[in-house]
Design a protein around this motif. Sequence first.
Motif: not given
Length: 532
Positions: A10-12, A15-17, A340-342
């Motif tokens: 999900s994190l990837w 990041i791609v978006l 979300i990222v953190n």
Amino acid sequence: MNSKLTWQISLWALIVLISLPLLRLLSAWLEPSTEVWQHLYETLLFDLISNTLWLLFGVGVGVTLLGVVMAWFVTMCEFPGRKWLEWMLFLPFAIPAYVLGFVYLGLFDFPGPVQSFLREHFNWAGLDIRQGSLSIIIVMTLVLYPYVYMLARNAFYSQGNGLVESARLLGQNPFGVFLRVSVPLARPAIAAGVMLALMETLADFGTVSIFNYSTLTSGIFSVWEDFRSLQAAAQLSTAILAIAILLILIERWSRGRARYDSTKHMSSRPYRLKGIKAWSVTLLVSSVVFFAFILPVAQLVIWAAQTLTEEWDTRYFDWISNSFMLAFGAAFLTVGLAVIVNSVRMQTRLSWPLRVGIRFANLGYALPGSVLAVGIMLLIIDLGEMISPGTGIWLSSGVLALLLAYMVRFLAVAYGPVESSFDTITPSMTEAARSLGASTPRLVSHIYFPILKPGLVIAGFMVAVDVMKELPATYLLRPYGWDTLAIRIYELSSEGLYDRAAIPSLMLLLLGLASLYMVHLVNKRYKIKART
């Protein structure tokens, strides 16, 4: 599929978006623009680079000194007017840099009232304050120091009284405590604030244009408009990306492995200043508030009063509502993304590609809004043509494209405060709560959220104010007829109507001040809870 792998996938995806518009800009190097680069090399390139680096150096030194010193005085010292001045030091954050720029030009440039008075009474020869870099460094420092002030102030508050008292018992004077205890412990927060201010400087276009100061950002617009080469403009913007990456690396290097966990809070000012020392500090802090906020606002009020009947009409209600909707919609999405990222960063040990990906996704803040808007337009057109030929151009602008641009542009603004808040959650807190039988929802609602709340509110406020001030991306991506206050300021100031631009500037300022007051209420409640 285990939960750890799900979180990382999900994190990837996120990041791609966020990174796609940046990658689209990098792909511009696949289309060489040799003639344009040859011309730039022979004429402008070295001036653009040297001016940009000198501006970054000057603003970096200025915001660090001003932000840290002001934050230390209001958290560590008691002096006349401290309560009011502590809050008023936030106020310049609500003023767009380009607004402060044209106000200072109107007041202090050769035809302005200050130099006119000096010529009339003191035979002043006069000077052009647009020459050199000192004027623009001062203007941008006055506007951007609140980034450092806010984060440094929170860091000083969280150090508690015990450390200061220990240093005093060891014989340290106030300057020694400031230099050897307070600043080293607040270094991560200070570095994050300075990096935000420098990225804002790197991406600025309005202020450098007003002062005729050529930087890489203005060079991008020059290449785009004069040479009609979108590819060369995109390629030149990657130079800004490279400087942004360098800034992030320097900020990470300055942090080193430092990680300071503290649940303490400054309950009282360790130093109660008296006599001339107290009033000297009051004068120093008041002068910063005067030149950064009171003086420009007073001039805007005078201009607005002179042009009110000519400029005001009902269209301003639409511009205000549009500014609000975009600002708080973007703030909600951007802060949510930072959380979300953190969360993933705290739950799992990130691999180095993920860490690099997160840093890359934070680079949007260094890009001029117009260049980022072009990257998003090109990206949406490409995707639209792949899905349904002929539809890409219709999807390339609108509210969704604007919100995506704001998320890419201001993720770094939200990420810094949210990351600092997450870093205050110690493993022992989680272990203690788990040992007492706390479930995950209870852990989040009763432990994590109260700790994170000040950082989340500050992040949301910073994003909302930045979105309201954002000009180039809004101008290029807004739906037809969706004007905002920033667009109105641009339309009037580009025609030289500075006095009429005072009204939308004041409206933008009032919206920013309302957001500031909300943050003040949250911080006040947080401090009260911390004492109990």
